[in-house]
Design an enzyme around this catalytic site. Structure first.
Site, PDB file in Angstrom:
ATOM      1  N   ARG A  78       0.860  -1.184   0.000  1.00 36.44           N
ATOM      2  CA  ARG A  78       0.000   0.000   0.000  1.00 36.44           C
ATOM      3  C   ARG A  78       0.899   1.238   0.000  1.00 36.44           C
ATOM      4  NH1 ARG A  78      -2.397   3.244   4.573  1.00 36.44           N
ATOM      5  NH2 ARG A  78      -3.730   4.655   3.409  1.00 36.44           N
ATOM      6  N   HIS A 122      -2.503  11.308   0.519  1.00 41.53           N
ATOM      7  CA  HIS A 122      -1.992  11.071   1.878  1.00 41.53           C
ATOM      8  C   HIS A 122      -1.370  12.396   2.352  1.00 41.53           C
ATOM      9  CE1 HIS A 122      -0.573   7.707   4.743  1.00 41.53           C
ATOM     10  NE2 HIS A 122      -0.139   8.836   5.290  1.00 41.53           N
ATOM     11  N   GLU A 167      -6.967   8.962   6.030  1.00 39.88           N
ATOM     12  CA  GLU A 167      -7.165   9.653   7.308  1.00 39.88           C
ATOM     13  C   GLU A 167      -7.559  11.114   7.153  1.00 39.88           C
ATOM     14  OE1 GLU A 167      -3.614   9.015   9.644  1.00 39.88           O
ATOM     15  OE2 GLU A 167      -3.971   6.870   9.803  1.00 39.88           O
ATOM     16  N   ASN A 293      -7.505   2.308   9.732  1.00 42.08           N
ATOM     17  CA  ASN A 293      -6.192   2.433  10.372  1.00 42.08           C
ATOM     18  C   ASN A 293      -6.413   2.476  11.874  1.00 42.08           C
ATOM     19  OD1 ASN A 293      -5.308   2.749   7.770  1.00 42.08           O
ATOM     20  ND2 ASN A 293      -4.588   4.856   8.003  1.00 42.08           N
ATOM     21  N   TYR A 295      -4.463   2.490  15.715  1.00 41.65           N
ATOM     22  CA  TYR A 295      -3.237   2.570  16.517  1.00 41.65           C
ATOM     23  C   TYR A 295      -3.497   2.543  18.017  1.00 41.65           C
ATOM     24  CZ  TYR A 295      -0.641   3.672  12.293  1.00 41.65           C
ATOM     25  OH  TYR A 295      -0.064   3.595  11.057  1.00 41.65           O
ATOM     26  N   GLU A 347      -3.579   0.244   8.087  1.00 35.80           N
ATOM     27  CA  GLU A 347      -2.393   0.633   8.874  1.00 35.80           C
ATOM     28  C   GLU A 347      -2.545   0.120  10.289  1.00 35.80           C
ATOM     29  OE1 GLU A 347      -1.188   4.762   9.004  1.00 35.80           O
ATOM     30  OE2 GLU A 347      -1.615   5.005   6.870  1.00 35.80           O
TER      31      GLU A 347
END
Ligand code: IFM
Length: 440
Positions: A78, A122, A167, A293, A295, A347
């Site tokens: 990606r 991005h 994002e 994504n 985290y 991600e």
């Protein structure tokens, strides 16, 4: 934790990067400047005063980097395209030399049988469009749709997936809300209008790409978290509910339900965005996939000073709480609330203060992090969430935005003086993990 988690044979294993963070070649072959070029050259914006001029020099080293990916045995890569490399001003003429780079990269990936998962945006808006107001200018949405259509026309039969945005929460809130990211604006009202324009641009780009009829699956990548109240107090619970509405639901609801969440709208008061009559129809386009994504979770405390999470599993070098169960909880919550397309975890990974010791990088913390998140993912899949793949962030140590090169997210170590790449222990572990899945 055992290495026993089983994933389906068809599951896609990948690694992820983004253009500004690795490419370098900031002004080569006709590339125009992006807002991140401008932002990083302004003193004080990046902790270590670094920039993306050279980064990982991937523009010149992509053949070797693709070779590393192949050696890891991943199925997919990606990456994002730098808009200002292929259209220096963000409008008008295309830059063929810029397209040539991605053409060569796609060839190299195909040769190594790696599927390409491409992201259009991005965070690196062409500076030329920032001069016209950037994402505050509704016209930028139309420019983005043109760019998306051109990319789909050229590469839509060579990419497995094309995501519009990565994002958008970050582009809006960190770029326009608190000035941590380019273009460095701190204006709450602007951030909310920008979030609306990013969503609108996503919807217009989806429609523009569909006209091309390319086989690539089309979608968007959103950063998401659960929002947990720090205590059972009413204030903490209300805060968590609002946080979830303003972050996750703010982007999911327009795409999947055609409206903004009422709670968040109410809380924004006079900062609410200007919305044109057809906007939600444009935004609510069917997706072939959703990229998530993940985290950390959001820990919501209304106390002063706010309560901090205990962090039973520790914190990463970014100061982010390690909380794998949040990934399971998030995915289950999404499945309950929305009619979802297949999901990719686009991600997940951690920054760690890795050190080279006798030619090796023993990043056991990262192995533990990834393994625990894969277990959390398997839990969500066992509960019926349709997950098609996992992309580890990141292939390489790279330019971590306003943290510069100080934070290392890679499973491959980069010596920025020599550009030497060295596999960390986590890369070797990931290779073996993937291999074991295939043998199982
Ligand atoms: O490096 C970033 C990436 O660009 C977007 N998602 C989060 C990563 C880690 O901060």
């Amino acid at each position: 934790m055992p290495n026993t988690t089983k994933f389906p044979r068809s599951f896609t294993w990948g690694v992820a990067t983004s253009a500004f963070q690795i490419e370098g070649a900031a002004a080569e072959d006709g590339k125009g400047p992006s807002i991140w070029d401008t932002f990083t050259h302004h003193p004080g914006n990046v902790i270590d005063a670094s920039n993306g001029d050279i980064a990982c020099d991937h523009y010149h080293r992509y053949v070797d980097d693709v070779g590393i990916m192949a050696s890891l045995g991943v199925d997919a890569y990606r990456f994002s395209m730098a808009w200002s490399r292929v259209q220096p001003e963000g409008k008008g003429a295309w830059n063929e030399k810029g397209f040539d780079f991605y053409d060569r990269l796609l060839d190299e990936l195909a040769q190594k049988e790696l599927a390409a998962h491409l992201t259009l945006y991005h965070w690196d808006l062409p500076q030329g469009l920032q001069q016209d107001g950037g994402w505050l200018n509704r016209d930028t949405c139309l420019r983005f749709a043109d760019y998306a259509q051109e990319v789909a026309r050229r590469f839509g039969s060579r990419a497995a997936t094309i995501a519009t945005h990565n994002e958008p929460w970050c582009s809006a809130n960190l770029g326009y809300g608190n000035a941590q990211f380019a273009p460095g604006i701190a204006d709450a009202k602007a951030a909310i209008q920008v979030s609306h324009h990013l969503l609108l641009s996503h919807g217009l780009a989806m429609q523009a790409m569909r006209t091309v009829g390319a086989p690539a699956k089309l979608g968007i990548v959103l950063n998401q978290w659960t929002a947990d109240p720090a205590t059972d107090s009413e204030a903490d619970r209300a805060m968590a509910q609002l946080e979830y509405a303003r972050s996750v639901q703010w982007f999911m609801d327009p795409i999947f339900k055609g409206c903004y969440p009422a709670l968040a709208l109410k809380s924004h008061g006079e900062n609410c965005p200007i919305i044109h009559p057809n906007d939600f129809t444009d935004i609510r386009q069917p997706l072939d996939f959703l990229g998530v994504n993940y985290y950390f979770r959001s820990f919501c405390s209304a106390e002063t000073p706010p309560k901090k999470p205990e962090g039973k599993l520790g914190f990463t070098d970014m100061g982010w709480e390690i909380y794998p169960q949040g990934l399971t909880e998030l995915l289950i919550a999404l499945k309950q609330e929305y009619t979802l397309p297949p999901i990719y975890i686009t991600e997940n990974g951690m920054a760690n203060p890795d050190k080279l010791v006798n030619g090796q990088i023993p990043d056991i913390e990262r192995i533990t992090y990834v393994r625990s998140h894969l277990n959390a993912l398997a839990n969500a899949m066992a509960q019926g969430v349709d997950i098609q793949g996992y992309f580890l962030w990141s292939l390489l140590d790279n330019f971590e935005w306003n943290s510069g090169y100080a934070k290392r997210f890679g499973i491959v170590h980069v010596d920025y003086e020599t550009q030497q790449r060295t596999l960390k222990d986590s890369a070797i572990w990931y290779r073996e993990f993937i291999r074991a899945q295939r043998l199982a």
